[in-house]
Design an enzyme around this catalytic site. Structure first.
Site, PDB file in Angstrom:
ATOM      1  N   ASP A   1       0.852  -1.202   0.000  1.00  0.00           N
ATOM      2  CA  ASP A   1       0.000   0.000   0.000  1.00  0.00           C
ATOM      3  C   ASP A   1       0.884   1.247   0.000  1.00  0.00           C
ATOM      4  O   ASP A   1       1.727   1.416   0.879  1.00  0.00           O
ATOM      5  CB  ASP A   1      -0.874  -0.067   1.269  1.00  0.00           C
ATOM      6  CG  ASP A   1      -1.994   0.946   1.269  1.00  0.00           C
ATOM      7  OD1 ASP A   1      -2.002   1.839   0.414  1.00  0.00           O
ATOM      8  OD2 ASP A   1      -2.864   0.835   2.162  1.00  0.00           O
TER       9      ASP A   1
ATOM     10  N   GLY B   1      -5.298   3.514  -7.740  1.00  0.00           N
ATOM     11  CA  GLY B   1      -5.565   3.717  -9.160  1.00  0.00           C
ATOM     12  C   GLY B   1      -4.777   4.861  -9.782  1.00  0.00           C
ATOM     13  O   GLY B   1      -4.996   5.207 -10.949  1.00  0.00           O
ATOM     14  N   ASP B   2      -3.821   5.442  -9.036  1.00  0.00           N
ATOM     15  CA  ASP B   2      -3.068   6.590  -9.569  1.00  0.00           C
ATOM     16  C   ASP B   2      -2.270   6.215 -10.813  1.00  0.00           C
ATOM     17  O   ASP B   2      -1.829   5.079 -10.968  1.00  0.00           O
ATOM     18  CB  ASP B   2      -2.076   7.105  -8.515  1.00  0.00           C
ATOM     19  CG  ASP B   2      -2.800   7.901  -7.438  1.00  0.00           C
ATOM     20  OD1 ASP B   2      -4.020   8.083  -7.562  1.00  0.00           O
ATOM     21  OD2 ASP B   2      -2.124   8.319  -6.481  1.00  0.00           O
TER      22      ASP B   2
ATOM     23  N   ASP C   1     -10.669   3.992  -1.127  1.00  0.00           N
ATOM     24  CA  ASP C   1     -11.267   2.942  -0.290  1.00  0.00           C
ATOM     25  C   ASP C   1     -12.777   2.817  -0.478  1.00  0.00           C
ATOM     26  O   ASP C   1     -13.498   3.806  -0.585  1.00  0.00           O
ATOM     27  CB  ASP C   1     -11.003   3.239   1.190  1.00  0.00           C
ATOM     28  CG  ASP C   1      -9.546   3.013   1.553  1.00  0.00           C
ATOM     29  OD1 ASP C   1      -8.705   2.938   0.643  1.00  0.00           O
ATOM     30  OD2 ASP C   1      -9.267   2.914   2.758  1.00  0.00           O
TER      31      ASP C   1
END
Ligand code: GAL
Length: 418
Positions: free
Chosen positions: A171, A220-221, A241
């Site tokens: 993450d 999703g960047d 999220d």
């Protein structure tokens, strides 16, 4: 490494993603002869494709968040078996954030007091015929502020392998700050740092020789779906999220339209973990959630508290026909075929030529589908088709494009047609 298709000829070369490794099996010379290829081949080549179908399991975050303990994981493992969820396919038991302790004098990560013995826990989970997942970040700290992998990537991957970890969710969290600090106002440079950070852990995992599902979480960047496979991702989060309410869940699900071309066996779009059974989602909303994720060939990572699972939620999570749509071997993510106001028709091609067809009603009142056709032609079908209503478990016989039914508020009707 990017998947390179240039110069490769069908039938001569196999591009195979094995254990997150993209292996160019051979390179084709101008004469068309295959020669031994340079590849990132490792001990992994002999094992089967990791995440050939979307991963299925359970993750601690959506319900337990920062409170998760060793006991919760053991209880969940027991319940995955006793409820039948393991046998329905939910095999990964994933510990999310807040398991991390400090590093010892050699820099080796320790689990904290909530997880007294990670190796023993892995053994327990494995003894149940399940697999264990864990969580970290390329930053110095995880999103919940715990110790993360920056500067210790190889060491951490080796520790996970030693413990018996089968799945890593990685993450971005505080690494975003590192990117901003090192490349201020330079978004392309920041994005390159991000991709490099994910590749670094990919290589560290490969080096362990242990198959691990590699799950990217960076919301999703930078169109992650475009480069995820090149850093070994088996799945990548496509959004921020999820939360356990209909608006957030359905917004995420609907916004996956257009991403279908990036999903394939070995690497999947991940619209986040399931909230089925959490919050105030009612029956129809849970059914819509499960259907939408199955139509999206999304990873099915349950996030509910299994110690309190109701028979209704169990039946939704374990509907075999719906799971089969998600797990279909063709590995195609469904597309939105038609939208009219709150009603959307999505189709997912299945192996053998059948299609799953979902008629969603995201609106606030039931829809009679007045004036709405099924749009079979746009799915490549014509004339009458043989249909089955999946949630009703009922064969409908032959139906045509003008077939209609009542779709409940926040509900869905799911057909398989052939
Ligand atoms: C978020 C992530 C969540 C959860 C959380 C843990 O960034 O999207 O799924 O992992 O961190 O702190």
């Amino acid at each position: 490494m990017r998947v390179r298709r240039q110069g490769l000829q069908a039938g001569c070369v196999v591009l195979w993603v094995i254990g997150s490794v993209v292996v160019a099996g051979a390179k084709v010379t101008q004469s068309g002869k295959a020669v031994a290829a340079k590849s990132t081949r490792s001990a992994a080549t002999s094992r089967s494709l990791v995440a050939a179908t979307p991963p299925m399991g359970w993750n601690s975050w959506n319900f337990f968040a920062g409170k998760v303990t060793d006991k919760d994981i053991r209880d969940t493992a027991d319940l995955l078996v006793s409820t039948g969820m393991r046998d329905a396919g939910y095999v990964y038991v994933n510990i999310d954030d807040t398991w991390e302790g400090k590093r010892d004098a050699t820099g080796k990560i320790q689990s904290n007091e909530k997880f007294p013995d990670m190796k023993a826990l892995a053994n327990y989970v494995h003894s149940k015929g399940l697999k264990l997942g864990i969580y970290s970040s390329p930053g110095a700290k995880t999103c919940a502020g715990y110790e993360a992998s920056l500067g210790h990537e190889g060491q951490d991957a080796a520790t996970y392998a030693e413990w018996g970890i089968d799945y890593l969710k990685y993450d971005l969290c505080s690494y975003g700050g590192v990117m901003h600090q090192q490349a201020p106002n330079d978004v392309p440079a920041q994005n390159k740092m991000m991709r490099d950070a994910y590749e670094l852990m990919h290589q560290a995992i490969l080096k362990t020789g242990r198959p691990m599902v590699y799950s990217l979480c960076q919301y999703g960047d930078d169109s992650v779906w475009d480069w995820g496979p090149s850093v070994g991702a088996n799945l990548w989060r496509t959004t921020g999220d999820i939360s356990a309410n209909f608006d957030r869940m359905s917004l995420i699900g609907r916004s996956q339209a257009g991403l279908e071309k990036f999903a394939a066996p070995g690497h999947w779009n991940d619209p986040d973990m399931l909230e089925v059974g959490n919050g105030r989602l009612n029956h129809d909303e849970n059914v819509t959630h499960m259907t939408l994720w199955a139509m999206l060939a999304a990873p099915l990572i349950a996030g509910n508290n299994l110690t309190q699972m109701t028979p209704d939620v169990a039946a939704i999570l374990m509907n075999k026909e719906v799971i089969a749509i998600d797990q279909d071997a063709l590995g195609k993510q469904g597309s939105r075929i038609y939208a009219e106001g709150p009603v959307e028709i999505w189709a997912k091609p299945l192996k053998g030529g059948a299609k799953a067809v979902a008629i969603f009603n995201f609106g606030e009142t039931a829809s009679e589908m007045r004036g709405i056709r099924l749009h079979l032609k746009e799915m490549g079908l014509s004339g009458l088709v043989t249909a089955r209503d999946v949630w009703a478990a009922k064969d409908l016989g032959k139906i045509g494009d003008t077939w209609r039914t009542t779709v409940p508020r926040h509900g869905v009707v799911l057909l398989v047609v052939r």
